[in-house]
Design an enzyme around this catalytic site. Structure first.
Site, PDB file in Angstrom:
ATOM      1  N   TYR A 134      -8.594  10.523  -7.626  1.00 20.37           N
ATOM      2  CA  TYR A 134     -10.012  10.370  -7.317  1.00 20.37           C
ATOM      3  C   TYR A 134     -10.904  11.211  -8.222  1.00 20.37           C
ATOM      4  O   TYR A 134     -12.122  11.216  -8.063  1.00 20.37           O
ATOM      5  CB  TYR A 134     -10.282  10.701  -5.841  1.00 20.37           C
ATOM      6  CG  TYR A 134      -9.767   9.609  -4.923  1.00 20.37           C
ATOM      7  CD1 TYR A 134      -8.530   9.030  -5.145  1.00 20.37           C
ATOM      8  CD2 TYR A 134     -10.519   9.152  -3.857  1.00 20.37           C
ATOM      9  CE1 TYR A 134      -8.049   8.026  -4.319  1.00 20.37           C
ATOM     10  CE2 TYR A 134     -10.045   8.153  -3.031  1.00 20.37           C
ATOM     11  CZ  TYR A 134      -8.813   7.594  -3.266  1.00 20.37           C
ATOM     12  OH  TYR A 134      -8.339   6.601  -2.450  1.00 20.37           O
ATOM     13  N   LYS A 181       5.150  12.254  -3.085  1.00 20.88           N
ATOM     14  CA  LYS A 181       6.087  11.419  -3.853  1.00 20.88           C
ATOM     15  C   LYS A 181       6.645  12.288  -4.978  1.00 20.88           C
ATOM     16  O   LYS A 181       6.632  11.915  -6.159  1.00 20.88           O
ATOM     17  CB  LYS A 181       5.335  10.187  -4.388  1.00 20.88           C
ATOM     18  CG  LYS A 181       6.220   9.101  -4.907  1.00 20.88           C
ATOM     19  CD  LYS A 181       6.831   8.232  -3.820  1.00 20.88           C
ATOM     20  CE  LYS A 181       7.831   7.263  -4.413  1.00 20.88           C
ATOM     21  NZ  LYS A 181       8.582   6.501  -3.401  1.00 20.88           N
ATOM     22  N   ASP A 214       6.452   7.045   1.252  1.00 19.83           N
ATOM     23  CA  ASP A 214       6.772   5.670   1.705  1.00 19.83           C
ATOM     24  C   ASP A 214       7.546   5.706   3.022  1.00 19.83           C
ATOM     25  O   ASP A 214       7.213   5.001   3.978  1.00 19.83           O
ATOM     26  CB  ASP A 214       7.497   4.837   0.634  1.00 19.83           C
ATOM     27  CG  ASP A 214       8.435   5.628  -0.251  1.00 19.83           C
ATOM     28  OD1 ASP A 214       8.540   6.857  -0.063  1.00 19.83           O
ATOM     29  OD2 ASP A 214       9.086   5.023  -1.121  1.00 19.83           O
ATOM     30  N   ASP A 238      -6.226   9.051   1.931  1.00 17.14           N
ATOM     31  CA  ASP A 238      -7.159   7.945   2.150  1.00 17.14           C
ATOM     32  C   ASP A 238      -6.429   6.790   2.832  1.00 17.14           C
ATOM     33  O   ASP A 238      -6.857   6.265   3.867  1.00 17.14           O
ATOM     34  CB  ASP A 238      -7.718   7.510   0.784  1.00 17.14           C
ATOM     35  CG  ASP A 238      -8.857   6.521   0.901  1.00 17.14           C
ATOM     36  OD1 ASP A 238      -9.272   6.210   2.036  1.00 17.14           O
ATOM     37  OD2 ASP A 238      -9.335   6.046  -0.144  1.00 17.14           O
TER      38      ASP A 238
HETATM   39 MG    MG Z   1     -10.873   5.433   3.109  1.00 14.35          MG
END
Ligand code: MG
Ligand code: NAI
Length: 343
Positions: A134, A181, A214, A238
């Protein structure tokens, strides 16, 4: 407590109010009405951001908005739409970065008598809010090939881990789980995970573990009760936030806070919901519960408790709920029902 005694216990707060786009104005007005019904004295400083501000001020994130939050230190925020098209970086990400609101705290707690997959669920998503993919650092390497940079720093990873563990202690929680991850992104997610475990050493009373993201998503869907506080970098946080909202009945119910050293903004997990905007049917619960988090942040515990209880009572009675929960009530009708309970 009598209304008059209550009033003398509170001081007046000045708070930035960002109605936002889409369903934003409808749901924030419901939240403002309910907050005011608690008797807490608030002067709202309304500011515009997002698509709406672009039309009015030529910028999605006007300086006036940032300055207002810097001055008041607290904002109640509706969702903001980032206009589609080149040249617009996310206005929400921009705001969090401008104010360094590094900790995104999203409690996922089922509400009484609301039909959902996990009626007993009570966990908290703790999302790093300032970096990862981001950072918005993308470029075209050659035509047909783009590169998007994932930035992970020791400073930001340590800061969110520390916030998460301190939160766990303060809120009487037992366990913190990092989701990552690091098996694939050994350097970036590896650093995030190292920072998490380093901070964990300072909090022996909180159990610390980790899960690969995952598998973590599958575990969240199948056995979410094993989690307590879950800590993630920005992108995973998110995605997992919306997943978790689904576990307790949907996006209309999940509140949040963006916390920094200097300021804090309170907003729902969901976006501006253009598909239902302007119809008066959005569920204001998520933003109202964000308002409750704001009241606690302001030290207005009594008002926060009374507003929570009123909302729970309305859900328990069950006859007034918005269409996303199978009801027929409008946004404003739900707010009015809560206000009547606040009394
Ligand atoms: Mg969101
Ligand atoms: P969204 O969260 O706005 O909507 C997803 C789905 O959930 C839609 O079907 C919507 O009707 C429903 N929904 C959301 N909130 C609801 C509520 N309170 N009551 C009932 N139903 C509700 O996600 P979407 O459509 O992907 O994004 C729309 C816009 O919002 C985009 O421009 C996006 O960038 C922006 N956005 C802004 C956020 C913020 O301001 N913090 C966060 C997420 C998205």
């Amino acid at each position: 407590m009598k209304e008059k005694e209550r009033a003398t216990k509170t001081m007046k707060h000045t708070i930035t109010l960002i109605p936002g786009d889409g369903i934003g104005p409808e749901i924030t007005s419901a939240a403002v009405r309910a907050i005011e019904a608690t008797g807490v004295e608030i002067e709202w400083e309304t500011q515009f951001g997002g698509a709406q501000a672009l039309e009015k001020f030529g910028s999605t994130l006007p300086d006036e908005l940032i300055d207002s939050i810097k001055r008041n230190k607290v904002a109640l925020k509706g969702p903001m739409t980032t206009p589609v098209g080149k040249g617009f970086t996310s206005v929400n990400v921009g705001l969090r970065k401008a104010l360094d609101l590094y900790a995104n705290v999203r409690p996922i707690k089922a509400l009484p008598n609301v039909e959902c997959r996990y009626p007993e669920l009570d966990l908290v998503v703790m999302r790093e809010n300032t970096e990862s993919l981001y950072a918005g650092l993308e470029h075209v390497v050659v035509p047909g090939v783009v590169e998007s940079l994932k930035i992970i720093t020791e400073k930001a990873s340590t800061r969110i881990a520390r916030y998460a563990f301190e939160f766990a202690v303060r809120e009487g929680r037992k366990k913190a789980t990092a989701m990552h991850k690091a098996n694939i992104m050994k350097l970036s997610d590896g650093l995030f995970l190292d920072c998490f475990y380093k901070v964990a050493e300072d909090f022996p009373e909180i159990e610390a573990d980790d899960k690969i993201i995952d598998n973590a998503c599958m575990q969240l869907v199948m056995r979410p009760e094993q989690f307590d506080v879950i800590v993630m970098e920005n992108l995973y946080g998110d995605i997992v936030s919306d997943l978790c909202a689904g576990l307790i009945g949907g996006l209309g119910l999940a509140p949040g806070a963006n916390i920094g050293e200097e300021a804090a903004t309170f907003e729902a997990v969901h976006g501006s919901a253009p598909d239902i905007a302007g119809q008066g049917i959005a569920n204001p619960t998520a933003i109202m519960l964000s308002g409750v988090m704001m009241l606690r942040h302001l030290g207005e515990m009594d008002a926060a408790d009374r507003m929570t209880k009123a909302m729970h009572d309305v859900f328990r009675e069950g006859n007034i709920r918005t269409p996303d929960l199978g009801g027929k009530a409008s946004t404003a009708e739900f707010a009015t029902a809560v206000i009547e309970k606040i009394g």
